[in-house]
Design a protein around this motif. Structure first.
Motif, PDB file in Angstrom:
ATOM      1  N   LEU A   4     -57.043  27.800   9.782  1.00 60.38           N
ATOM      2  CA  LEU A   4     -55.709  28.252  10.163  1.00 60.38           C
ATOM      3  C   LEU A   4     -55.384  27.746  11.566  1.00 60.38           C
ATOM      4  O   LEU A   4     -56.218  27.861  12.474  1.00 60.38           O
ATOM      5  N   VAL A   5     -54.196  27.224  11.727  1.00 61.30           N
ATOM      6  CA  VAL A   5     -53.766  26.713  13.026  1.00 61.30           C
ATOM      7  C   VAL A   5     -52.376  27.256  13.339  1.00 61.30           C
ATOM      8  O   VAL A   5     -51.409  26.957  12.636  1.00 61.30           O
ATOM      9  N   GLU A   6     -52.303  28.060  14.399  1.00 62.92           N
ATOM     10  CA  GLU A   6     -51.023  28.626  14.815  1.00 62.92           C
ATOM     11  C   GLU A   6     -50.310  27.685  15.790  1.00 62.92           C
ATOM     12  O   GLU A   6     -50.948  26.918  16.513  1.00 62.92           O
ATOM     13  N   SER A   7     -49.005  27.812  15.816  1.00 64.14           N
ATOM     14  CA  SER A   7     -48.195  27.077  16.783  1.00 64.14           C
ATOM     15  C   SER A   7     -46.900  27.851  17.001  1.00 64.14           C
ATOM     16  O   SER A   7     -46.577  28.778  16.244  1.00 64.14           O
ATOM     17  N   GLY A   8     -46.178  27.448  18.038  1.00 63.82           N
ATOM     18  CA  GLY A   8     -44.870  28.038  18.285  1.00 63.82           C
ATOM     19  C   GLY A   8     -44.799  29.052  19.403  1.00 63.82           C
ATOM     20  O   GLY A   8     -43.713  29.539  19.733  1.00 63.82           O
ATOM     21  N   GLY A   9     -45.938  29.379  19.998  1.00 66.67           N
ATOM     22  CA  GLY A   9     -45.903  30.311  21.113  1.00 66.67           C
ATOM     23  C   GLY A   9     -45.317  29.666  22.357  1.00 66.67           C
ATOM     24  O   GLY A   9     -45.030  28.472  22.391  1.00 66.67           O
ATOM     25  N   GLY A  10     -45.121  30.488  23.367  1.00 71.37           N
ATOM     26  CA  GLY A  10     -44.587  29.973  24.614  1.00 71.37           C
ATOM     27  C   GLY A  10     -44.056  31.067  25.500  1.00 71.37           C
ATOM     28  O   GLY A  10     -44.316  32.253  25.273  1.00 71.37           O
ATOM     29  N   LEU A  11     -43.307  30.651  26.508  1.00 70.59           N
ATOM     30  CA  LEU A  11     -42.697  31.575  27.463  1.00 70.59           C
ATOM     31  C   LEU A  11     -41.220  31.752  27.120  1.00 70.59           C
ATOM     32  O   LEU A  11     -40.495  30.758  26.948  1.00 70.59           O
TER      33      LEU A  11
END
Length: 123
Positions: A4-11
């Motif tokens: 599983l690979v998450e993405s899309g996080g940030g400030l």
């Protein structure tokens, strides 16, 4: 094994939105219930949302209902978490997790985890 690979996080500023994605590989994605959890510094990992194999049933932490939406695209082997009206208290590392056949609100019931993606909400 399921990777599983998450993405899309940030400030993001308070009141803003983010959409997290979790791409799966390795096994038949549609055989796994998927969940999102989060963990803030010094706190235990907590349940955010989960979705059934086909996507027809979704469940949310009571405090997040109405702001977060979980969905999945089995053709793309991906689960999403749409987060709206974000608040500083939503700041945490967000993890997706997979559990064979049925989901759970309890993080220890999940065998497969992504590496997490940081979400920071500024006030």
């Amino acid at each position: 094994q399921v990777q599983l690979v998450e993405s899309g996080g940030g400030l993001v500023q308070a009141g803003g939105s983010l959409r997290l994605s979790c791409a799966a590989s390795g096994r038949t994605f549609s055989s796994y219930a998927m969940g999102w959890f989060r963990q803030a510094p010094g706190k235990e990992r907590e349940f955010v949302a989960r979705i059934s194999l086909g996507g027809g049933r979704t469940y949310y932490a009571d405090s997040l209902k109405g702001r977060f939406t979980i969905s999945r695209d089995n053709a793309k082997d991906t689960v999403y978490l749409q987060m709206n009206n974000l608040k500083p208290e939503d700041t945490a590392v967000y993890y997706c997790a997979a559990r064979l056949n049925s989901g759970s609100d309890y993080y220890r019931d999940y065998r497969y985890w992504g590496q997490g993606t940081q979400v920071t909400v500024s006030s």
